[in-house]
Design a protein around this motif. Structure first.
Motif, PDB file in Angstrom:
ATOM      1  N   GLY A 143      25.715   5.036  -6.352  1.00  0.00           N
ATOM      2  CA  GLY A 143      25.690   3.729  -7.009  1.00  0.00           C
ATOM      3  C   GLY A 143      25.825   2.562  -6.038  1.00  0.00           C
ATOM      4  N   GLN A 144      25.511   2.787  -4.777  1.00  0.00           N
ATOM      5  CA  GLN A 144      25.669   1.734  -3.757  1.00  0.00           C
ATOM      6  C   GLN A 144      24.298   1.170  -3.365  1.00  0.00           C
ATOM      7  OE1 GLN A 144      28.725   0.647  -3.249  1.00  0.00           O
ATOM      8  NE2 GLN A 144      29.306   2.238  -4.719  1.00  0.00           N
ATOM      9  N   THR A 145      24.297   0.260  -2.402  1.00  0.00           N
ATOM     10  CA  THR A 145      23.029  -0.372  -1.999  1.00  0.00           C
ATOM     11  C   THR A 145      22.918  -0.423  -0.468  1.00  0.00           C
ATOM     12  OG1 THR A 145      24.136  -2.520  -2.136  1.00  0.00           O
ATOM     13  CG2 THR A 145      22.742  -1.905  -3.997  1.00  0.00           C
ATOM     14  N   ILE A 146      21.660  -0.400  -0.019  1.00  0.00           N
ATOM     15  CA  ILE A 146      21.368  -0.746   1.374  1.00  0.00           C
ATOM     16  C   ILE A 146      21.081  -2.248   1.333  1.00  0.00           C
ATOM     17  CG2 ILE A 146      18.937  -0.011   1.071  1.00  0.00           C
ATOM     18  CD1 ILE A 146      18.807   0.581   4.052  1.00  0.00           C
ATOM     19  N   SER A 147      21.679  -2.990   2.264  1.00  0.00           N
ATOM     20  CA  SER A 147      21.609  -4.455   2.189  1.00  0.00           C
ATOM     21  C   SER A 147      20.190  -4.969   2.486  1.00  0.00           C
ATOM     22  CB  SER A 147      22.590  -5.073   3.181  1.00  0.00           C
ATOM     23  OG  SER A 147      23.881  -4.547   2.984  1.00  0.00           O
ATOM     24  N   GLN A 148      19.993  -6.230   2.116  1.00  0.00           N
ATOM     25  CA  GLN A 148      18.722  -6.918   2.368  1.00  0.00           C
ATOM     26  C   GLN A 148      18.514  -7.029   3.882  1.00  0.00           C
ATOM     27  OE1 GLN A 148      18.786 -10.667   0.374  1.00  0.00           O
ATOM     28  NE2 GLN A 148      16.859 -11.366   1.248  1.00  0.00           N
ATOM     29  N   PRO A 149      17.367  -6.642   4.419  1.00  0.00           N
ATOM     30  CA  PRO A 149      17.168  -6.650   5.871  1.00  0.00           C
ATOM     31  C   PRO A 149      17.446  -7.994   6.545  1.00  0.00           C
ATOM     32  CG  PRO A 149      15.346  -5.534   4.802  1.00  0.00           C
ATOM     33  CD  PRO A 149      16.215  -6.056   3.701  1.00  0.00           C
ATOM     34  N   SER A 150      17.026  -9.102   5.913  1.00  0.00           N
ATOM     35  CA  SER A 150      17.264 -10.394   6.580  1.00  0.00           C
ATOM     36  C   SER A 150      18.767 -10.693   6.656  1.00  0.00           C
ATOM     37  CB  SER A 150      16.515 -11.529   5.882  1.00  0.00           C
ATOM     38  OG  SER A 150      16.880 -11.613   4.530  1.00  0.00           O
ATOM     39  N   VAL A 151      19.530 -10.231   5.653  1.00  0.00           N
ATOM     40  CA  VAL A 151      20.986 -10.434   5.691  1.00  0.00           C
ATOM     41  C   VAL A 151      21.604  -9.544   6.780  1.00  0.00           C
ATOM     42  CG1 VAL A 151      23.142 -10.206   4.367  1.00  0.00           C
ATOM     43  CG2 VAL A 151      21.115 -11.208   3.295  1.00  0.00           C
ATOM     44  N   VAL A 152      21.095  -8.312   6.901  1.00  0.00           N
ATOM     45  CA  VAL A 152      21.547  -7.421   7.986  1.00  0.00           C
ATOM     46  C   VAL A 152      21.292  -8.110   9.338  1.00  0.00           C
ATOM     47  CG1 VAL A 152      21.097  -5.212   9.160  1.00  0.00           C
ATOM     48  CG2 VAL A 152      21.179  -5.300   6.655  1.00  0.00           C
ATOM     49  N   GLY A 153      20.089  -8.667   9.478  1.00  0.00           N
ATOM     50  CA  GLY A 153      19.727  -9.335  10.736  1.00  0.00           C
ATOM     51  C   GLY A 153      20.600 -10.541  11.020  1.00  0.00           C
ATOM     52  N   LEU A 154      20.815 -11.364   9.997  1.00  0.00           N
ATOM     53  CA  LEU A 154      21.607 -12.587  10.199  1.00  0.00           C
ATOM     54  C   LEU A 154      23.073 -12.250  10.490  1.00  0.00           C
ATOM     55  CD1 LEU A 154      19.977 -14.766   7.396  1.00  0.00           C
ATOM     56  CD2 LEU A 154      19.827 -15.174   9.870  1.00  0.00           C
TER      57      LEU A 154
END
Ligand code: SAM
Length: 218
Positions: free
Chosen positions: A61-72
């Motif tokens: 029930g978890q998520t992999i984060s948004q790539p641009s947020v990972v980058g920032l």
């Protein structure tokens, strides 16, 4: 982003283009995100959407984060090649894999044992030997490996957790989403000074909450 009609190579080029257009400009971070294929960290139904700039569901029930947020977040962490880094919230292992390209040593802690098992298997497959995934309640940090040059928290806390502040070296940086779990949170950059902490608000974000204890199946 991610037109399914495009070839995988073109999809990846668009992925990097989107990252840049959203403010991820650090060449080291972009290089790490080019090398670490997000497609390997997204499984099942959502596999085909791995290069979209969106968070996606993973197991437990978890998520992999948004790539641009990972980058920032990675960019704001200002990781150097001699740094020892702690991540709280392993999830898919994607963020930790990117950090492994930039740091000397990475520890990542996750409360769901299944996510840790899957991440460890993937790290082995990718031969990422400087990153260790561990099961635990990361809000207590990892005292046995402290202090850390950098700490990144990828779940939202009501306040920067005290044990994590205590495990940050002087001059060290922590990036943490702070706020109520059901609202938009603020991404905070904490710098440990000789005589206290400096807090800088970076941008609004939305993360799953930092929870106490281990996941049920653990
Ligand atoms: N960084 C991850 C990635 O690259 O896929 C995404 C993290 S996901 C948004 C947040 C993760 O934090 C979830 O996997 C959740 O189980 C984990 N989490 C929440 N509270 C935690 C805690 N106290 N200790 C460790 N992990 C926690």
């Amino acid at each position: 982003m991610n037109d399914p009609a495009l070839e995988p190579q073109e999809q990846k080029m668009q992925f990097l283009y989107t990252l840049r257009s959203k403010g991820v400009t650090d060449p080291q971070v972009l290089g790490a995100m080019e090398k670490i294929d997000r497609g390997l960290f997204v499984r099942g139904t959502f596999e085909g959407r791995a290069y979209e700039d969106t968070p996606l569901p993973i197991a437990c029930g978890q998520t992999i984060s948004q790539p641009s947020v990972v980058g920032l977040m990675t960019q704001a962490l200002q990781v150097g090649p001699r740094d020892k880094v702690l991540e709280v919230g392993t999830g898919s292992g994607y963020q930790a894999a990117i950090l492994s390209q930039l740091a000397r040593r990475v520890y990542t802690v996750e409360r769901h044992r299944r996510l840790v098992r899957e991440t460890q298997a993937l790290f082995e497959r990718l031969d990422l030997t400087n990153v260790t995934a561990l099961t635990g309640d990361g809000s207590h940090g990892l005292p046995e490996q402290a202090p850390f040059d950098r700490i990144i928290v990828t779940a939202a806390a009501e306040d920067p957790p005290g044990p994590l502040l205590a495990q940050l070296k002087i001059g060290g940086i922590m990036i943490v989403p702070v706020g109520q779990s059901d609202a938009v949170q603020s991404l905070i950059k904490v710098t440990r000074l000789e005589d206290g902490f400096d807090y800088e608000e970076l941008r609004p974000v939305r993360f799953v909450p930092l929870l106490e204890g281990l996941g049920k199946e653990a």
